[in-house]
Design a protein around this motif. Structure first.
Motif, PDB file in Angstrom:
ATOM      1  N   VAL A 186       0.779  -1.379   0.494  1.00 34.22           N
ATOM      2  CA  VAL A 186      -0.003   0.353  -0.034  1.00 34.22           C
ATOM      3  C   VAL A 186       0.675   1.532   0.811  1.00 34.22           C
ATOM      4  O   VAL A 186       0.422   1.970  -0.782  1.00 34.22           O
ATOM      5  N   THR A 187       1.931   1.198   1.164  1.00 36.89           N
ATOM      6  CA  THR A 187       2.642   2.787   0.876  1.00 36.89           C
ATOM      7  C   THR A 187       3.888   2.534  -0.470  1.00 36.89           C
ATOM      8  O   THR A 187       3.830   3.559  -1.330  1.00 36.89           O
ATOM      9  N   TRP A 188       3.525   1.677  -1.255  1.00 40.60           N
ATOM     10  CA  TRP A 188       4.996   1.601  -2.164  1.00 40.60           C
ATOM     11  C   TRP A 188       4.210   1.814  -3.369  1.00 40.60           C
ATOM     12  O   TRP A 188       4.179   3.207  -3.997  1.00 40.60           O
ATOM     13  N   TYR A 189       2.852   1.826  -3.339  1.00 41.55           N
ATOM     14  CA  TYR A 189       1.991   1.816  -4.606  1.00 41.55           C
ATOM     15  C   TYR A 189       1.797   4.227  -4.354  1.00 41.55           C
ATOM     16  O   TYR A 189       1.526   4.631  -4.888  1.00 41.55           O
ATOM     17  N   GLN A 190       1.540   3.797  -3.079  1.00 40.52           N
ATOM     18  CA  GLN A 190       1.407   5.459  -2.882  1.00 40.52           C
ATOM     19  C   GLN A 190       2.734   6.231  -3.227  1.00 40.52           C
ATOM     20  O   GLN A 190       2.520   7.439  -3.639  1.00 40.52           O
ATOM     21  N   CYS A 191       4.037   5.716  -3.241  1.00 42.08           N
ATOM     22  CA  CYS A 191       5.003   6.291  -3.923  1.00 42.08           C
ATOM     23  C   CYS A 191       4.879   6.632  -5.216  1.00 42.08           C
ATOM     24  O   CYS A 191       5.450   7.416  -5.938  1.00 42.08           O
ATOM     25  N   VAL A 192       4.202   4.926  -5.949  1.00 40.98           N
ATOM     26  CA  VAL A 192       4.273   5.294  -7.322  1.00 40.98           C
ATOM     27  C   VAL A 192       3.346   6.168  -7.928  1.00 40.98           C
ATOM     28  O   VAL A 192       3.677   7.103  -8.510  1.00 40.98           O
ATOM     29  N   VAL A 193       2.695   6.335  -7.292  1.00 41.52           N
ATOM     30  CA  VAL A 193       1.525   7.763  -7.408  1.00 41.52           C
ATOM     31  C   VAL A 193       2.032   9.039  -7.084  1.00 41.52           C
ATOM     32  O   VAL A 193       1.654  10.032  -8.636  1.00 41.52           O
ATOM     33  N   THR A 194       2.999   9.776  -6.194  1.00 42.15           N
ATOM     34  CA  THR A 194       3.308  10.974  -6.170  1.00 42.15           C
ATOM     35  C   THR A 194       4.364  11.240  -7.105  1.00 42.15           C
ATOM     36  O   THR A 194       4.705  11.804  -7.409  1.00 42.15           O
ATOM     37  N   VAL A 195       5.480  10.390  -7.729  1.00 44.06           N
ATOM     38  CA  VAL A 195       6.107  10.237  -8.924  1.00 44.06           C
ATOM     39  C   VAL A 195       5.244  10.606 -10.320  1.00 44.06           C
ATOM     40  O   VAL A 195       5.851  11.363 -11.045  1.00 44.06           O
ATOM     41  N   LEU A 196       4.457   9.428 -10.210  1.00 43.60           N
ATOM     42  CA  LEU A 196       3.864   9.438 -11.609  1.00 43.60           C
ATOM     43  C   LEU A 196       3.026  11.438 -11.450  1.00 43.60           C
ATOM     44  O   LEU A 196       2.617  12.205 -12.144  1.00 43.60           O
ATOM     45  N   LEU A 197       2.290  12.083 -10.252  1.00 41.19           N
ATOM     46  CA  LEU A 197       1.900  12.971 -10.166  1.00 41.19           C
ATOM     47  C   LEU A 197       2.797  14.539 -10.242  1.00 41.19           C
ATOM     48  O   LEU A 197       3.087  15.324 -10.891  1.00 41.19           O
ATOM     49  N   CYS A 198       4.029  13.981  -9.998  1.00 42.72           N
ATOM     50  CA  CYS A 198       5.592  15.035 -10.175  1.00 42.72           C
ATOM     51  C   CYS A 198       5.329  15.673 -11.561  1.00 42.72           C
ATOM     52  O   CYS A 198       5.734  16.282 -12.071  1.00 42.72           O
ATOM     53  N   PHE A 199       5.847  14.454 -12.013  1.00 44.32           N
ATOM     54  CA  PHE A 199       6.184  13.928 -13.698  1.00 44.32           C
ATOM     55  C   PHE A 199       4.339  14.908 -14.278  1.00 44.32           C
ATOM     56  O   PHE A 199       4.929  15.512 -15.803  1.00 44.32           O
ATOM     57  N   ILE A 200       3.907  13.945 -14.052  1.00 46.12           N
ATOM     58  CA  ILE A 200       2.149  14.999 -14.680  1.00 46.12           C
ATOM     59  C   ILE A 200       1.981  16.399 -14.852  1.00 46.12           C
ATOM     60  O   ILE A 200       1.981  17.105 -15.314  1.00 46.12           O
ATOM     61  N   PHE A 201       2.149  16.935 -13.478  1.00 45.60           N
ATOM     62  CA  PHE A 201       2.186  18.267 -12.829  1.00 45.60           C
ATOM     63  C   PHE A 201       3.144  19.030 -13.851  1.00 45.60           C
ATOM     64  O   PHE A 201       3.255  20.178 -14.558  1.00 45.60           O
ATOM     65  N   SER A 202       4.150  18.575 -13.613  1.00 42.83           N
ATOM     66  CA  SER A 202       5.485  18.936 -14.237  1.00 42.83           C
ATOM     67  C   SER A 202       5.739  19.135 -15.776  1.00 42.83           C
ATOM     68  O   SER A 202       5.434  20.749 -16.442  1.00 42.83           O
ATOM     69  N   GLY A 203       5.102  18.434 -16.551  1.00 40.56           N
ATOM     70  CA  GLY A 203       4.462  17.805 -18.420  1.00 40.56           C
ATOM     71  C   GLY A 203       3.283  19.656 -18.082  1.00 40.56           C
ATOM     72  O   GLY A 203       3.289  19.985 -19.643  1.00 40.56           O
ATOM     73  N   LEU A 204       2.722  19.129 -17.700  1.00 46.58           N
ATOM     74  CA  LEU A 204       1.864  20.579 -17.402  1.00 46.58           C
ATOM     75  C   LEU A 204       1.870  22.033 -17.171  1.00 46.58           C
ATOM     76  O   LEU A 204       0.761  22.908 -17.834  1.00 46.58           O
ATOM     77  N   SER A 205       2.923  22.239 -16.513  1.00 42.93           N
ATOM     78  CA  SER A 205       2.919  23.703 -16.436  1.00 42.93           C
ATOM     79  C   SER A 205       3.754  23.933 -18.062  1.00 42.93           C
ATOM     80  O   SER A 205       3.579  25.063 -18.086  1.00 42.93           O
ATOM     81  N   LYS A 206       5.017  23.069 -18.079  1.00 33.92           N
ATOM     82  CA  LYS A 206       4.833  23.177 -19.934  1.00 33.92           C
ATOM     83  C   LYS A 206       3.668  23.568 -20.986  1.00 33.92           C
ATOM     84  O   LYS A 206       4.079  24.427 -21.539  1.00 33.92           O
ATOM     85  N   ILE A 207       2.837  23.363 -20.501  1.00 34.66           N
ATOM     86  CA  ILE A 207       1.762  23.074 -21.558  1.00 34.66           C
ATOM     87  C   ILE A 207       0.565  24.836 -21.615  1.00 34.66           C
ATOM     88  O   ILE A 207       0.925  25.438 -22.187  1.00 34.66           O
ATOM     89  N   PHE A 208       0.609  24.625 -19.667  1.00 32.29           N
ATOM     90  CA  PHE A 208      -0.140  25.114 -19.659  1.00 32.29           C
ATOM     91  C   PHE A 208       0.379  26.499 -18.506  1.00 32.29           C
ATOM     92  O   PHE A 208       0.725  26.615 -17.399  1.00 32.29           O
ATOM     93  N   PRO A 209       1.414  27.097 -18.885  1.00 37.59           N
ATOM     94  CA  PRO A 209       3.112  27.652 -17.500  1.00 37.59           C
ATOM     95  C   PRO A 209       1.760  28.930 -17.551  1.00 37.59           C
ATOM     96  O   PRO A 209       2.238  29.389 -16.299  1.00 37.59           O
ATOM     97  N   ASN A 210       0.694  29.622 -18.220  1.00 39.32           N
ATOM     98  CA  ASN A 210      -0.035  30.959 -17.445  1.00 39.32           C
ATOM     99  C   ASN A 210      -0.549  30.337 -16.112  1.00 39.32           C
ATOM    100  O   ASN A 210      -1.399  30.810 -15.134  1.00 39.32           O
ATOM    101  N   VAL A 211      -1.487  28.698 -16.010  1.00 41.78           N
ATOM    102  CA  VAL A 211      -2.390  28.559 -15.297  1.00 41.78           C
ATOM    103  C   VAL A 211      -1.959  28.011 -14.071  1.00 41.78           C
ATOM    104  O   VAL A 211      -2.026  28.479 -12.702  1.00 41.78           O
ATOM    105  N   PHE A 212      -0.513  27.526 -14.073  1.00 44.31           N
ATOM    106  CA  PHE A 212       0.025  27.003 -12.557  1.00 44.31           C
ATOM    107  C   PHE A 212       1.057  26.698 -13.456  1.00 44.31           C
ATOM    108  O   PHE A 212       1.600  26.588 -14.044  1.00 44.31           O
ATOM    109  N   THR A 213       2.304  26.770 -12.504  1.00 37.54           N
ATOM    110  CA  THR A 213       4.058  26.436 -12.267  1.00 37.54           C
ATOM    111  C   THR A 213       4.414  24.722 -12.047  1.00 37.54           C
ATOM    112  O   THR A 213       3.931  25.078 -10.707  1.00 37.54           O
ATOM    113  N   PHE A 214       5.361  24.471 -11.868  1.00 36.93           N
ATOM    114  CA  PHE A 214       5.555  23.634 -11.877  1.00 36.93           C
ATOM    115  C   PHE A 214       7.202  23.277 -11.856  1.00 36.93           C
ATOM    116  O   PHE A 214       7.410  23.209 -13.097  1.00 36.93           O
TER     117      PHE A 214
END
Length: 342
Positions: free
Chosen positions: A46-74
């Motif tokens: 359970v704890t391992w999977y939570q870490c995996v989700v966190t890693v994925l979210l870091c990359f997702i928000f990083s990508g969204l920050s490049k696509i929508f730089p005026n909406v939010f920064t990451f």
């Protein structure tokens, strides 16, 4: 007036969000770790999977920050093997921290959870002295004594009610020690990632995903997961993923609460949240506790709040002593009596 009102509303919204996310995460983790509906005996998975989700979210928000730089920064996310090695000591402590936290929650009730892991302040003082050679004042040590007294009273009363798990208490003590060590190592490791907390979050969780794998093999959790009847059920993975999202969100909302208020207010908010969480747990699970049990909780929370206030005064006093004498005198002369206390 509108600016003050707007600021107050933002603070209220951030504090409310912190309370909701933190309390929801505790109850959801309790459900995943020891629910009779799931009966999944795999806390490391359970704890391992939570870490995996966190890693994925870091990359997702990083990508969204490049696509929508005026909406939010990451910050931009990339994995450097050298930084993985550099952050590894902290990641080991981080793995211990989240593992012991979840193991404590698995073995004790939500109402007792805060008591079980209430010694973080005490360990923080001890480790600061041993590792950093930092002395602690008498009043602060007295507050630590109050916390320890409340801890033992709470453990005693939990045992009197027949609900005590000594294994859960042991995991709680280990979790408290790990949280204190994590804070110390975080200060040491942050410069490696340019003092960017999100990059540190990425590397911590990337390292953790690999560190958990041999632990899951040793404790036989792979076979437990593969034979889990609900492994391919949507609602199981929904709650698992939601717990990961909440784990990621708590880091964000904690930073926002400190940013909109102060570290002191954040600590006070956390103490108040713990009290409310305990009351909600007792009502939700229909737990009837003795007066002495509640006294143990109040003692721990009161000792923690008092310690925060003592440290605040000490920091303020140290700051005032560092100010130039002439500047301090001029400031005091220009202010009417009592002005600075409002």
């Amino acid at each position: 007036m509108e600016t003050l009102l707007s600021k107050s509303l933002k603070i209220a919204a951030v504090v409310s969000a912190y309370w909701c996310i933190s309390i929801s995460m505790v109850f959801l983790n309790k459900y995943l770790l020891s629910s009779q509906d799931l009966k999944l005996d795999a806390p490391l998975f359970v704890t391992w999977y939570q870490c995996v989700v966190t890693v994925l979210l870091c990359f997702i928000f990083s990508g969204l920050s490049k696509i929508f730089p005026n909406v939010f920064t990451f910050p931009e996310m990339n994995i450097d093997p050298k930084l993985c090695r550099g952050t590894l000591p902290l990641s080991i402590v981080f793995v211990c921290m989240i593992t012991f936290n979840n193991l404590c929650l698995k073995n004790v009730g939500v109402a007792f959870y805060n008591i079980g892991r209430s010694l973080t302040t005490v360990f923080n003082v001890a480790f600061s002295y041993v590792m950093l050679k930092q002395m602690t004042s008498g009043p602060a040590l007295l507050c630590c004594g109050v916390i320890i007294g409340g801890f033992f009273l709470g453990v005693d009363q939990e045992g009197a009610s027949g609900d005590l798990s000594m294994l859960g208490v042991l995991f709680g003590v280990c979790a408290s020690a790990s949280v204190a060590l994590n804070a110390i190592y975080t200060k040491k490791v942050l410069p490696i990632v340019d003092n960017n907390i999100w990059r540190l979050t990425l590397y911590n969780n990337v390292n953790a995903t690999f560190l958990f794998l041999p632990l899951m093999i040793v404790f036989g959790e792979f076979s437990e997961v593969l034979n889990f009847p609900l492994l391919f059920e949507f609602h199981f993975w929904f709650f698992m993923s939601l717990s990961g999202v909440l784990g990621f969100a708590i880091g964000t909302i904690t930073g926002l609460q400190i940013q909109f208020t102060s570290p002191l207010t954040h600590n006070i908010s956390g103490t108040a949240k713990a009290a409310v969480q305990t009351v909600i747990a007792c009502l939700y699970f229909h737990d009837l506790k003795s007066v002495l049990w509640w006294l143990g909780n109040v003692t721990v929370l009161g000792g923690s709040a008092a310690y925060t206030e003592v440290k605040r005064r000490e920091m303020k006093s140290a700051h005032n002593q560092q100010l130039p004498v002439s500047r301090k005198t001029d400031s005091e002369e220009k202010q009417p009596m009592g002005y600075g206390k409002r």
